[in-house]
Write a protein that holds these residues in place. Structure first.
Motif, PDB file in Angstrom:
ATOM      1  N   SER A  16       0.900  -1.161   0.061  1.00 52.19           N
ATOM      2  CA  SER A  16       0.017   0.053  -0.034  1.00 52.19           C
ATOM      3  C   SER A  16       0.916   1.126  -0.115  1.00 52.19           C
ATOM      4  O   SER A  16       2.060   1.273   0.420  1.00 52.19           O
ATOM      5  N   LYS A  17       0.324   2.374  -0.465  1.00 51.49           N
ATOM      6  CA  LYS A  17       0.883   3.688  -0.520  1.00 51.49           C
ATOM      7  C   LYS A  17       0.637   4.649   0.466  1.00 51.49           C
ATOM      8  O   LYS A  17       1.090   5.660   0.416  1.00 51.49           O
ATOM      9  N   VAL A  18      -0.310   4.240   1.248  1.00 45.24           N
ATOM     10  CA  VAL A  18      -0.821   4.905   2.516  1.00 45.24           C
ATOM     11  C   VAL A  18      -0.616   4.022   3.847  1.00 45.24           C
ATOM     12  O   VAL A  18      -0.345   2.789   3.938  1.00 45.24           O
ATOM     13  N   PRO A  19      -0.575   4.697   4.907  1.00 46.78           N
ATOM     14  CA  PRO A  19      -0.494   3.961   6.055  1.00 46.78           C
ATOM     15  C   PRO A  19      -1.811   3.432   6.858  1.00 46.78           C
ATOM     16  O   PRO A  19      -2.824   3.560   6.310  1.00 46.78           O
ATOM     17  N   GLU A  20      -1.784   2.506   7.863  1.00 49.38           N
ATOM     18  CA  GLU A  20      -2.932   1.815   8.386  1.00 49.38           C
ATOM     19  C   GLU A  20      -3.512   2.793   9.136  1.00 49.38           C
ATOM     20  O   GLU A  20      -2.520   3.832   9.650  1.00 49.38           O
ATOM     21  N   THR A 130     -14.400   1.429  -5.244  1.00 54.34           N
ATOM     22  CA  THR A 130     -14.044   1.397  -3.841  1.00 54.34           C
ATOM     23  C   THR A 130     -13.405   2.457  -3.550  1.00 54.34           C
ATOM     24  O   THR A 130     -12.969   3.368  -4.405  1.00 54.34           O
ATOM     25  N   LEU A 131     -13.630   3.075  -2.326  1.00 51.82           N
ATOM     26  CA  LEU A 131     -13.027   4.400  -1.586  1.00 51.82           C
ATOM     27  C   LEU A 131     -12.274   4.018  -0.576  1.00 51.82           C
ATOM     28  O   LEU A 131     -11.529   4.828   0.156  1.00 51.82           O
ATOM     29  N   SER A 132     -11.898   2.761  -0.339  1.00 54.44           N
ATOM     30  CA  SER A 132     -11.139   2.362   0.584  1.00 54.44           C
ATOM     31  C   SER A 132      -9.756   2.650   0.641  1.00 54.44           C
ATOM     32  O   SER A 132      -9.091   2.426  -0.313  1.00 54.44           O
ATOM     33  N   ARG A 140      -3.350   5.194 -10.431  1.00 52.66           N
ATOM     34  CA  ARG A 140      -4.756   5.908 -10.462  1.00 52.66           C
ATOM     35  C   ARG A 140      -5.415   6.113  -9.171  1.00 52.66           C
ATOM     36  O   ARG A 140      -6.154   7.133  -9.151  1.00 52.66           O
ATOM     37  N   ARG A 141      -5.534   5.127  -8.428  1.00 52.47           N
ATOM     38  CA  ARG A 141      -6.010   5.222  -7.177  1.00 52.47           C
ATOM     39  C   ARG A 141      -5.402   6.336  -6.317  1.00 52.47           C
ATOM     40  O   ARG A 141      -6.075   6.942  -5.566  1.00 52.47           O
ATOM     41  N   GLU A 142      -4.184   6.082  -6.363  1.00 53.84           N
ATOM     42  CA  GLU A 142      -3.302   7.175  -5.588  1.00 53.84           C
ATOM     43  C   GLU A 142      -3.680   8.491  -6.101  1.00 53.84           C
ATOM     44  O   GLU A 142      -3.767   9.532  -5.201  1.00 53.84           O
ATOM     45  N   ALA A 143      -3.721   8.657  -7.257  1.00 60.57           N
ATOM     46  CA  ALA A 143      -4.141  10.272  -7.611  1.00 60.57           C
ATOM     47  C   ALA A 143      -5.593  10.733  -7.508  1.00 60.57           C
ATOM     48  O   ALA A 143      -5.771  11.758  -6.861  1.00 60.57           O
ATOM     49  N   VAL A 197     -15.528   2.928   5.843  1.00 58.27           N
ATOM     50  CA  VAL A 197     -14.888   3.642   4.802  1.00 58.27           C
ATOM     51  C   VAL A 197     -15.878   4.921   4.898  1.00 58.27           C
ATOM     52  O   VAL A 197     -15.201   6.047   4.792  1.00 58.27           O
ATOM     53  N   VAL A 198     -17.122   4.845   5.292  1.00 60.44           N
ATOM     54  CA  VAL A 198     -17.845   6.378   5.264  1.00 60.44           C
ATOM     55  C   VAL A 198     -17.386   6.917   6.491  1.00 60.44           C
ATOM     56  O   VAL A 198     -17.125   7.995   6.576  1.00 60.44           O
TER      57      VAL A 198
END
Length: 269
Positions: A16-20, A130-132, A140-143, A197-198
């Motif tokens: 993943s490019k983001v943290p937990e 998904t928005l998770s 693309r998701r990172e963008a 997610v919400v």
């Protein structure tokens, strides 16, 4: 009980490019949102760069940092949180430019950024389904992710200033209002099973006006409803705490999603 090479390769490719999302995530996020407010004011006013040049410098730094963030293949705490900090500053400056230079009312900018955020979420979901944040494993998701964050910071700045200044509720009341909203979101998630997610994005959005209100409360003079600590000390203290926490995460790796995934594989073997 052991992780074979196939499992390691699968997870490595899906880093993943983001943290937990941990307690450290939320603490650093609030610190970054507050510094975004105070650092922009510090460079703009205290150092005398002016709003225009402060915006140019922040934009250039953000572009360079985003290029580095997209170039790496995994989450790097120092780079990730530096990117968040710069987006926080840039988001603040976008709203400040609209308000101070173009005369756009805070009510208008709050509504416009709110609609823009809904559009970004809608397009993101239609394209990726998904928005998770646990799915941020492609460019693309990172963008979509970073665009969403930029809009939340601009929206949060406008909303925080609208409540505290335009509606004249003051910084203390604004801070309590946004803190109460976050508490309500947390309770809805844990007690009423609000979708994770919400709940995450709702809390993420509100932390920005919370940070804006906290930053203004600490830095604004006492006759304006603040505590008069000033942007220099506030920015420095918050930055030092951020650096300490990010250094801790870099060493311990407790907020890396792939660590959680590896653990699940071990448990299920």
């Amino acid at each position: 009980m052991f992780i074979d090479d196939i499992d390691r390769t699968r997870i490595r490719r899906a880093w993943s490019k983001v943290p937990e999302v941990t307690i450290y995530f939320w603490i650093i996020k609030i610190l970054a949102t507050t510094v975004g407010e105070t650092a922009a004011d510090y460079v703009n006013t205290t150092l005398g760069f002016g709003l225009q040049w402060t915006t140019v410098v922040a934009a250039v730094l953000l572009v360079v940092t985003l290029a580095a963030q997209f170039a790496v293949s995994r989450y790097i705490p120092a780079l990730y949180w530096w990117t968040v900090l710069l987006i926080s500053v840039t988001g603040t400056l976008i709203t400040d430019n609209l308000t101070d230079n173009l005369g756009v009312p805070l009510t208008t900018s709050t509504i416009v950024f709110g609609v823009a955020l809904i559009v970004v979420f809608a397009v993101w979901y239609l394209v990726e389904r998904t928005l998770s944040i646990h799915s941020i494993r492609t460019r693309r998701r990172e963008a979509f992710y970073w665009l969403t964050i930029l809009v939340t910071f601009a929206l949060g700045t406008a909303a925080g200033d609208l409540v505290a200044e335009k509606l004249a509720l003051g910084y203390w009341v604004s801070l309590l209002i946004f803190a109460g909203i976050i508490a309500a979101i947390t309770a809805a998630h844990y007690l009423l099973h609000l979708n994770a997610v919400v709940a995450f994005w709702a809390a993420y959005i509100v932390t920005r006006p919370l940070g804006a209100s906290l930053g203004d409360l600490l830095t604004q003079p006492t006759d304006a409803g603040g505590l008069g600590i000033g942007t220099t000390i506030t920015s420095l203290v918050f930055l030092v705490v951020m650096v300490i926490l990010v250094a801790y995460l870099s060493v311990t790796k407790v907020d890396r999603i792939e660590q959680r995934d590896l653990g699940r594989i071990v448990v299920t073997r």
